[in-house]
Design a protein around this motif. Sequence first.
Motif, PDB file in Angstrom:
ATOM      1  N   LEU A   1      -7.064  23.948   8.880  1.00  0.00           N
ATOM      2  CA  LEU A   1      -8.141  24.757   9.136  1.00  0.00           C
ATOM      3  C   LEU A   1      -9.327  25.573   8.444  1.00  0.00           C
ATOM      4  N   THR A   2      -8.863  26.118   6.827  1.00  0.00           N
ATOM      5  CA  THR A   2      -9.499  27.143   6.240  1.00  0.00           C
ATOM      6  C   THR A   2     -10.232  26.321   5.384  1.00  0.00           C
TER       7      THR A   2
ATOM      8  N   LEU B   1     -12.796  27.645   9.789  1.00  0.00           N
ATOM      9  CA  LEU B   1     -11.578  28.736   9.995  1.00  0.00           C
ATOM     10  C   LEU B   1     -12.619  30.143   8.505  1.00  0.00           C
TER      11      LEU B   1
ATOM     12  N   LYS C   1      -8.759  29.955  15.504  1.00  0.00           N
ATOM     13  CA  LYS C   1      -9.592  29.954  15.373  1.00  0.00           C
ATOM     14  C   LYS C   1     -10.324  31.337  17.083  1.00  0.00           C
TER      15      LYS C   1
END
Length: 330
Positions: A306-307, A312, A94
């Motif tokens: 994470l997305t 993110l 990130k």
Amino acid sequence: MFSRRSVIAGALALMCGPALAQAPAKAPDKAVLMLNWYVYGEHAPFVLGLKKGYYADEGIDLEIQEGRGSAVTIQAVGAGTATFGLADISVMIKAVAKGAPVKTVGVLLQRTPGAVVAPQGKIKDAKDLVGKTIAFTPGDAVTPIWPLYLKKLGIADGAVRMVAGDAQTKLNAVVNGQADGLIGFTTEQGARLPDIMNKPVDMFRYTDAGVNLVSLGIVTNTDTIKSKPDLVRRFMKATTRAVEDAEKDPKGAIDVLLTAYPKIGIPDAQLRSLQYSQALYRADGATGTRPFRMKPQVLVDTLDVLTQYGGLPAADRGKPEDYYAAEFLP
């Protein structure tokens, strides 16, 4: 009277003398390794490598500094005040998405140590979290993934009561019975709580629910990779050697750690911390792979998490090679 032979021998000695003289030893490269947190058992391999001279063997004069969280360590590496950092790779990803000039050159914990840690018997199993009170620390590396963990368990977001606090407040809440458990790390809170409470704990690991996310790795500045690749290579050679030594003799590594940092105390907790950490060194649990070597798919899985859950932006996702350089591993 000198013979012709002796004159020639003398001349040769004069010519060869300077060439045969030993060149002055090259000064070792100074380097700083900043840890992710205050020293505890998980960090034993690095201290072992320093005390046994593994970094000196590679021409590195290493200083180990304690950290104050992965984000701070990554900032220090990005600013050049630390040469290397031990930091959470999801936090690094990130940071890179926001422009931090850093990259990992080896991932040590290839599975997350994230878990719910609770006094034994407080929570029967992971699905028994419904209706329980769980303490957490906003902004740490594992709390953002909590919704994914609940989803994997089939538990609705609002079914668990959450109370926020810093790292110490979170511990106190569990010790004082104000919370049934906490979100933390097996390698830290999971290792320490049994001694703090003088009773066993249960740990409900994110990995057991199928949450695939990398954790701690070695981070360095992209300028260091470009300008001092040999230093990076030598550092990773010494560090790999130290990690492998600690795997062979965890207790011996902890003995070295406690000699260097006697104030941390609690030997049993420090040993548990190291052993819990070592259990996460390889993504697939294989024993034949050397430390720090990671398949790109492991990072792809992390980027997926994470997305979806880690904040993110999909537009900033990038590719594994944007974050990881494996060519410096021995």
